[in-house]
Design a protein around this motif. Structure first.
Motif: not given
Length: 365
Positions: A93-95, A230-237, A239-244, A264-271
């Protein structure tokens, strides 16, 4: 038995808790230690930080880099020796499951992680070896980590991981709305030296020590996310600007890639991660885990808190994407209220880059 650093025997040492249990929070003068670590009046920092509670995993074998490349979010197949990078291991799920600092010495690849993640990471990587020429070992007991802002000349022959944050790496992408050169992370160049555990005390010599409170304050001010904070069981990259620094958007397949690309391409991070400047009039700090409140609604959670030697009380928090970026928030710690001005880290409209103008945020490289 829990780890206890030998440097806790130093005069004034007060042991930290939480993620940093086992090393010193400070040695009696937190603000002075922070200035010595950061450097001031144009002088480079002279202090170093005991991070010997970190976990260290070593991967050897001819296939190590190409193998790690297939498993992780980062392009490391051609990683040059002594160049630091960061990789994530994700769920389908990308977490985020693991976040590792990575440096290769030409013969082995070293992964620096939080202490309690070294053994699970070793076990997981070992289960993924199949017939490849790789060996994985948890070497946390044999190696210690020391952190610094400035280069330590007498450690010139030591293996060092240089934090790529906040520079947008090859294949990376910035989710902040500010110009890259204005990012506060550039005020905190960061290095983590690998030292044989038996040489830890001697390696320090007469160099001043700063506690982890000092290092954490500089990290929070640099907007640098940390695994377990900054992470929990739901965190995706996203949300934390970790794509950089930790994700290569154009590399081959890896677990979680489809989810990363979809958001990244079609949605938005929820947090989204925000920086908070806290009201210091209470002369106390809220605890990590405190609620972030807007108009009596809980809209997020504080993830890291620090007392900065110049800015005063500061924090990082994860809030809902829809929170008004101009709103003054409040941090609720068991009934104690701390007004908090937010500074945007991850933009409210980050993501959904398909069809965006080429200048939106920062284009992939």
């Amino acid at each position: 038995m829990s780890y206890l650093s030998p440097l806790l025997n130093r005069s004034g040492a007060v042991q930290a808790g939480g993620l940093d249990a086992g090393v010193a929070a400070h040695y009696g003068e937190p603000n002075r230690e922070q200035r010595l670590l950061a450097g001031y009046l144009g002088k480079p920092g002279t202090a170093v930080v005991d991070l010997s509670h970190r976990g260290v995993v070593k991967v050897t074998g001819a296939d190590r880099l190409s193998w790690l490349n297939t498993l992780s979010s980062q392009q490391v197949t051609s990683l040059p020796a002594h160049v630091g990078t960061e990789l994530l291991l994700l769920t389908v799920q990308g977490r985020i499951e693991f976040d590792a600092r990575v440096v290769d010495d030409g013969e082995g690849t070293w992964l620096i992680v939080e202490r309690d993640e070294a053994q699970p990471l070793t076990q997981w990587l070992t289960s993924m070896k199949f017939m490849l020429r790789v060996e994985v070992a948890d070497v946390s007991a044999d190696w210690a980590v020391l952190g610094s802002v400035a280069e330590v000349p007498e450690w010139g022959q030591r293996l060092v991981w240089v934090d790529p944050w906040p520079k947008v790496g090859a294949g990376g992408y910035s989710y902040t709305a500010i110009a890259e050169e204005s990012h506060p992370g550039f005020e905190r160049p960061w290095r983590e030296y690998l030292i044989p555990a038996t040489e830890l005390v001697d390696a320090i010599g007469t160099r001043p020590l700063a506690g982890v409170w000092a290092a954490e304050a500089l990290r929070v001010a640099a907007w640098r996310p940390r695994r377990g904070a900054e992470t929990d069981e739901k965190t995706i990259p996203h949300e934390l600007d970790l794509l950089r620094t930790a994700v290569h958007m154009a590399k081959g397949c890896y677990k979680g890639q489809e989810s990363v690309a979809r958001v990244h391409n079609l949605g938005h991070p929820p947090r989204r991660l925000v920086f908070l400047q806290l009201d210091g009039s209470l002369h106390t700090l809220p605890a990590a885990g405190s609620e972030v409140v807007l108009d009596e609604r809980v809209v997020g959670v504080v993830t890291s808190v620090a007392q900065h030697y110049e800015m005063g009380p500061i924090a990082l928090a994860l809030v809902k994407r829809s929170v008004d970026p101009d709103a003054v928030l409040s941090v609720n710690d068991d009934g104690e209220q701390y007004p908090a001005n937010q500074e945007i880290i991850v933009a409210t409209d980050a993501g959904q880059v398909v069809g965006r103008p080429s200048g939106f945020l920062r284009a992939p490289r």
